[in-house]
Design an enzyme around this catalytic site. Structure first.
Site, PDB file in Angstrom:
ATOM      1  N   PRO A  54       3.533  12.453   0.163  1.00 19.84           N
ATOM      2  CA  PRO A  54       3.146  11.402  -0.790  1.00 19.84           C
ATOM      3  C   PRO A  54       3.065   9.998  -0.203  1.00 19.84           C
ATOM      4  O   PRO A  54       2.664   9.073  -0.904  1.00 19.84           O
ATOM      5  CB  PRO A  54       4.265  11.480  -1.840  1.00 19.84           C
ATOM      6  CG  PRO A  54       5.438  12.043  -1.112  1.00 19.84           C
ATOM      7  CD  PRO A  54       4.868  13.002  -0.117  1.00 19.84           C
TER       8      PRO A  54
ATOM      9  N   HIS B 263      -3.493  -3.605  -8.572  1.00 20.05           N
ATOM     10  CA  HIS B 263      -2.805  -4.181  -7.422  1.00 20.05           C
ATOM     11  C   HIS B 263      -3.806  -4.462  -6.301  1.00 20.05           C
ATOM     12  O   HIS B 263      -4.603  -3.593  -5.943  1.00 20.05           O
ATOM     13  CB  HIS B 263      -1.722  -3.240  -6.907  1.00 20.05           C
ATOM     14  CG  HIS B 263      -0.488  -3.245  -7.754  1.00 20.05           C
ATOM     15  ND1 HIS B 263       0.653  -2.535  -7.426  1.00 20.05           N
ATOM     16  CD2 HIS B 263      -0.195  -3.880  -8.915  1.00 20.05           C
ATOM     17  CE1 HIS B 263       1.581  -2.735  -8.350  1.00 20.05           C
ATOM     18  NE2 HIS B 263       1.077  -3.543  -9.261  1.00 20.05           N
TER      19      HIS B 263
END
Length: 391
Positions: A293, A72
């Site tokens: 996270p 990505h």
């Protein structure tokens, strides 16, 4: 039993350390209290920084990642009904890889066993002794028998609840932590992803994240109160709320829905233990630090830790030079605190705090607009997200 380095924990950090040491001719034994099946199936993070991708390739475990992972070049930010793409490649020249931690563990276990590595499953470490001297040892039980592993160095890669960090004397260890009043309700769904790159969404109802595991499996998250019971959220309710938080003005984008196969709430907290070395005991990964996270730093920090430790051990065994071992804790903690700050920043920017008011929300929207409108601000995000050079 006797080895050079006793490694507690067969997560990605412990396994990668063993692999890196093997490449330098340094023996190790990995002790893991769970069975192999459990290690290869536990769901964890899936975003790998640019430098960590290269590290896995150099370690000889990047072939399947390159074949099956998703490179990505950016992420999408959604807020206030608008969308903005942060182009990593344009801003930093780097990219990231989407490849589940579960798959990294599978690759590392297969490689270590193929190379004759000693990875003992269902071997629970019960005591770490003698780390103040030159001959530490780890007591463990395996197949119902107590055994002792003698070594030169103990590497604790055994997570937050492991025995490694607990071995540090109370007068030596210092801990710093922050808990958040919200968590992530995460789902796995058998449906093709609705996005080509990760979507980070800020909404008045709370944060949402759209990620993926494969071309057929999507991974999505919703901000929820910390004490949320996943069973209280029906599948339909989850999909409806995700659609609401990802919605865009003047766009025909739609969220694809499918069967939900896994549902769980992840708590949000920050935690650091200092130092990361005591005598011949070295901490790495979640044994020393935890990040929320949002910044996708947990797995990457753990693998960066063991990269530093492997280099230090290689220099010590090869040249008798202890300088890198002596500086390991300070070197690792500089990166840890940088990642802690970035994770805190991303969490504060994108989540809705239960005590926030409209003033706070306007500040968040102004900051997100700042990132969307000013390349220098977007570059700050991109540099941290794709991974800072060694600090």
């Amino acid at each position: 039993m006797r080895t050079n380095v006793a490694i507690i924990g067969a997560g990605p950090a412990g396994l990668l350390l063993s692999q890196l040491l093997y490449q330098q001719g340094i023996d190790s034994v990995v002790l893991e209290r769970r069975d192999r099946e459990y290690c290869e199936q536990r769901q964890r993070a899936g975003m790998i920084e640019h430098g960590v991708v290269e590290l896995l390739r150099d370690a000889g475990v990047g072939e399947r990642m390159d074949r099956e992972g998703f490179a990505h070049d950016g992420i999408e930010l959604r807020f206030d009904g608008r969308s903005h793409r942060v182009d990593f490649r344009e801003l930093t020249g780097r990219s990231v890889m989407i490849y589940a931690q579960t798959e990294i563990v599978k690759d590392l276990i297969a490689r270590r066993l193929a190379d004759g590595g000693q990875v003992l499953f269902e071997a629970e470490a019960t005591a770490v002794e003698g780390v103040e001297g030159d001959h530490p040892r780890v007591r463990f039980t395996h197949n119902g028998v107590e055994e002792v592993l003698e070594c030169d160095v103990v590497a604790a890669c055994d997570g937050f609840h492991g025995i490694g960090r607990a071995t540090l004397p109370s007068g030596v260890a210092r801990t710093f932590e922050k808990s958040y009043p919200f968590g992530w309700l995460g789902i796995l769904a058998n449906v093709a992803p609705s996005c080509e790159e990760l979507i980070y969404a800020h909404h008045a109802n709370g944060f949402a994240l759209h990620s993926l595991r494969s071309n057929e499996v999507s991974r999505l998250y919703l901000q929820v109160p910390a004490d949320t019971d996943p069973a209280a959220w029906s599948d339909e309710r989850i999909w409806d709320e995700l659609a609401t938080r990802f919605a865009l003005d003047d766009s025909d984008w739609t969220l694809k829905r499918g069967p939900i196969t896994d549902k769980a709430v992840t708590p949000m907290r920050s935690f650091v233990t200092e130092p990361m070395r005591y005598g011949q005991l070295f901490l790495a990964g979640d044994a020393a630090h935890i990040v929320p996270p949002t910044g996708a730093k947990g797995l990457n920090l753990a693998l960066r830790d063991v990269s530093l430790l492997a280099e230090a051990l290689t220099t010590w065994y090869g040249k008798g030079d202890t300088a890198l071992l002596d500086s390991y804790s300070d070197s690792a903690l500089r990166r840890v605190w940088r990642a802690e700050h970035f994770s805190y920043w991303m969490t504060s920017l994108l989540h809705v705090h239960p005590d926030s008011d409209e003033f706070d929300r306007r500040l968040q929207l102004a900051h997100l607009s700042h990132i969307a409108d000013l390349p220098a601000a977007a570059t700050h995000l991109a540099e941290n997200y794709t991974g800072l050079p060694r600090v």
